[in-house]
Write a protein that holds these residues in place. Structure first.
Motif, mmCIF file in Angstrom:
data_model
loop_
_atom_site.group_PDB
_atom_site.id
_atom_site.type_symbol
_atom_site.label_atom_id
_atom_site.label_comp_id
_atom_site.label_asym_id
_atom_site.label_seq_id
_atom_site.Cartn_x
_atom_site.Cartn_y
_atom_site.Cartn_z
ATOM 1 N N HIS A 1 1.112 5.693 0.532
ATOM 2 C CA HIS A 1 0.495 6.886 1.097
ATOM 3 C C HIS A 1 1.426 8.083 0.859
ATOM 4 O O HIS A 1 2.622 7.909 0.596
ATOM 5 C CB HIS A 1 0.227 6.716 2.595
ATOM 6 N N HIS B 1 -2.874 11.764 0.230
ATOM 7 C CA HIS B 1 -3.593 10.543 -0.157
ATOM 8 C C HIS B 1 -2.882 9.306 0.393
ATOM 9 O O HIS B 1 -1.647 9.316 0.534
ATOM 10 C CB HIS B 1 -3.703 10.442 -1.693
ATOM 11 N N GLU C 1 -3.317 4.748 0.385
ATOM 12 C CA GLU C 1 -4.012 3.524 -0.028
ATOM 13 C C GLU C 1 -4.286 2.662 1.207
ATOM 14 O O GLU C 1 -3.457 2.609 2.136
ATOM 15 C CB GLU C 1 -3.176 2.724 -1.029
ATOM 16 N N VAL D 1 0.865 -1.197 0.000
ATOM 17 C CA VAL D 1 0.000 0.000 0.000
ATOM 18 C C VAL D 1 0.896 1.241 0.000
ATOM 19 O O VAL D 1 2.018 1.216 0.504
ATOM 20 C CB VAL D 1 -0.939 0.018 1.224
#
Length: 244
Positions: free
Chosen positions: A159, A193, A195, A157
């Motif tokens: 970010h 942002h 994930e 993931v």
């Protein structure tokens, strides 16, 4: 079938039918005049009347201390009464009547007993014939049910993180630096942002399962009892001692 040697073991001993019912006591054994083979046995069925009934002895067997005949007790007790002559013989007519009562072929008995002049005996044996029959040996079934399992999986993931950058005012960025008022307040916002894992399940067919049967060959040992006839010869003493 009993032999002449077994006659003493039969006389005055109990006589039973195949079901284990006592019929009476064996009193007399009548033998064939030509072959010497025991043919009939008379059975005393009552203490008071002293009646004696005749029963064929061809298929009788000596069992321990008694004689066993293959006829029901009632059949023997209802046998026709016959007269025995002074010499202890049955007449041909009386013997025929008894054979007819017990359902034994008179002609076949004559051949087996040697009355037709044949000097040979027929020896018979029982043979066991084994077959198979199908029976239900059990049941098998399929049952589907649901279980819940804990599973885990590692995925990458991403970010965003804020990076504060400072740069000196140079000729290259001077115009942008002086584009606003000389002294003022200002605010600038940046949206970050990231994930994050999203879990969903999908049902996927993985295999087909069914029940079927197959035949497996095996072997089993079957045991039984068969009867065999044996023929004994009673020879004169001089023949037993003769070397041949």
């Amino acid at each position: 079938m009993i032999t002449q040697a077994q006659i003493p073991a039969v006389l005055d001993h109990p006589v039973y039918d195949a079901s284990g019912n006592k019929i009476g006591e064996a009193k007399h054994v009548f033998v064939d005049d030509e072959t010497g083979r025991p043919d009939w046995v008379s059975v005393k069925t009552g203490f008071l009347t002293g009646a004696e009934c005749f029963v064929p002895i061809h298929e009788a067997t000596v069992v321990e201390d008694h004689l066993e005949v293959p006829y029901p007790k009632g059949k023997v007790k209802d046998a026709p009464s016959v007269d025995v002559d002074a010499g202890g013989h049955l007449s041909a007519a009386e013997e025929r009547r008894l054979y007819e009562y017990y359902g034994i072929g008179w002609e076949g008995t004559q051949e087996q007993g040697g009355r037709s002049g044949d000097d040979a005996m027929t020896r018979s044996e029982e043979h066991m014939h084994v077959g198979v029959e199908q029976r239900e040996a059990g049941k098998a079934r399929l049952r589907k049910y649901v279980v819940t399992e804990e599973v885990q999986q590692t995925i990458p993931v991403r970010h965003e993180e804020v990076v504060l950058e400072r740069e000196p005012v140079t000729d290259a960025n001077r115009d942008a630096a002086l584009s606003g008022p000389e002294i003022s307040e200002a605010e600038h916002e940046v949206t970050l942002h990231a994930e994050e894992p999203v879990v969903e399940t999908r049902a996927t067919p993985v295999e087909r399962v069914r029940l079927s049967t197959e035949e497996v060959a095996d072997e089993e040992t079957v045991r039984g009892q068969v009867r065999k006839e044996r023929i004994e010869a009673d020879l004169p003493d001089e023949e037993r001692g003769t070397d041949r």
